[in-house]
Design a protein around this motif. Structure first.
Motif, short mmCIF file in Angstrom:
data_model
loop_
_atom_site.label_atom_id
_atom_site.label_comp_id
_atom_site.label_asym_id
_atom_site.label_seq_id
_atom_site.Cartn_x
_atom_site.Cartn_y
_atom_site.Cartn_z
N SER A 92 0.67 -1.06 0.17
CA SER A 92 0.00 -0.64 -0.03
C SER A 92 1.05 1.08 0.24
O SER A 92 1.80 1.02 0.44
N SER A 124 -3.59 4.86 2.18
CA SER A 124 -3.71 3.39 2.58
C SER A 124 -4.29 2.75 1.08
O SER A 124 -3.96 1.32 1.61
N GLY A 125 -4.22 3.17 0.16
CA GLY A 125 -4.45 1.66 -1.25
C GLY A 125 -3.29 1.20 -2.10
O GLY A 125 -2.08 1.35 -1.14
N LYS A 126 -3.86 0.04 -2.60
CA LYS A 126 -2.59 -0.62 -3.38
C LYS A 126 -1.88 0.62 -3.79
O LYS A 126 -2.49 0.78 -4.87
#
Length: 298
Positions: A92, A124-126
């Motif tokens: 992330s 927070s995302g990939k």
């Protein structure tokens, strides 16, 4: 004091690709813009500064340390943003920021959190699902989050950012400049360079063509003025007084490029009845292309 020194470096890849006898320096507390079209040699120069490749001849140093032999020591107090960032896609964004912070031996991520707020970044995302703009924000955070960094090398730092975030980046550079940081920044965003840099080094086809004070470059730019007169006869008479003025017979409008003789131009126009006046300053891109673009050798 010169923090970054580039002394007559050549890296020849053949077929006129590479950099040839490039020589300039960046002073302590200075922001220097490194300008040139794609393929001009900006990234090749920066990779040599980072110690990734060794010059065929010449030398590079940062704070007196050789960039190739002492790259590890230099990078302890250096912020770097590459033109193409190598991410670990399985991570992330936050995991990547923590990973870089650990490599830099940072005790906390307080500065990183400030920068994330500044650039409205939710990491927070990939990484593999993130847009180019999101990834660029993460790269900026990683480049500037180490409080120990006093020198920054930035390769096309605002690629992928929207205009609002480009302005935030300019604010960041100006704040770092106030803190006395030394910054070398390659960019195609000429407004960005104009707003942030003290000097500009211009490279073309692997060769340095100029290193100029930004104030001098601004003074040398022409102003394009379009004047509309009350009567066509006034426009015709005025156009006859102004060198290289653009005028259509029977029209009321005269367009001209004006350099340092702006006062004289305005006074001449004031002898007639002016009903409208539009002013546009030649962009730095137009200025550079005029002096250093195709055909400039002639």
């Amino acid at each position: 004091m010169d923090v970054i020194e580039i002394n007559h470096i050549t890296k020849d890849y053949g077929q006129k690709r590479g950099v040839f006898d490039v020589c300039f320096s960046v002073k302590e507390g200075e922001v220097l813009g490194f300008l040139g079209p794609n393929g001009a040699g900006k990234t090749t120069t920066i990779r040599q500064l980072m110690g990734f490749i060794k010059p065929d001849s010449g030398s590079l140093s940062i704070l007196g340390r050789d960039c190739f032999r002492e790259a590890g020591r230099i990078q302890e107090s250096l912020g770097y943003l590459p033109g193409e960032i190598a991410f670990i896609d399985s991570m992330s964004g936050m995991e990547f920021i923590r990973f870089v912070g650990k490599m830099k031996k940072m005790k906390n991520l307080g500065r990183a959190e400030e920068l994330m707020d500044m650039f409205e970044l939710n990491p927070s995302g990939k990484l593999k699902k993130m847009s180019k703009g999101m990834k660029q924000k993460i790269g900026i955070v990683c480049a500037f989050m180490n409080p120990a960094a006093d020198t920054f090398i930035l390769d096309e730092p605002t690629g992928g950012l929207d205009p609002l975030m480009q302005n935030r980046f300019v604010e960041l550079i100006l704040s770092e400049k106030k803190r006395g940081k030394t910054i070398l920044m390659s960019s195609h965003m000429f407004e960005e360079i104009e707003r942030t840099c003290d000097r500009a080094a211009i490279i073309r086809k692997g060769k340095l063509v100029a290193v100029e004070e930004m104030e001098k470059l601004k003074e040398g730019r022409k102003k394009i003025i379009e004047v509309t007169f009350r009567e066509a006869a006034m426009a015709e008479a005025f156009a006859a007084e102004v060198p290289k003025a653009s005028y259509q017979i029977g029209g009321k409008r005269v367009t001209a490029e004006v350099g340092k003789n702006l006062d004289s131009f305005i006074k001449k126009a004031g002898a007639y009845t002016v009903v409208d006046l539009e002013l546009r300053t030649q962009s730095l891109e137009e200025f550079f292309m005029h002096f250093y673009g195709e055909g400039a050798e002639q």
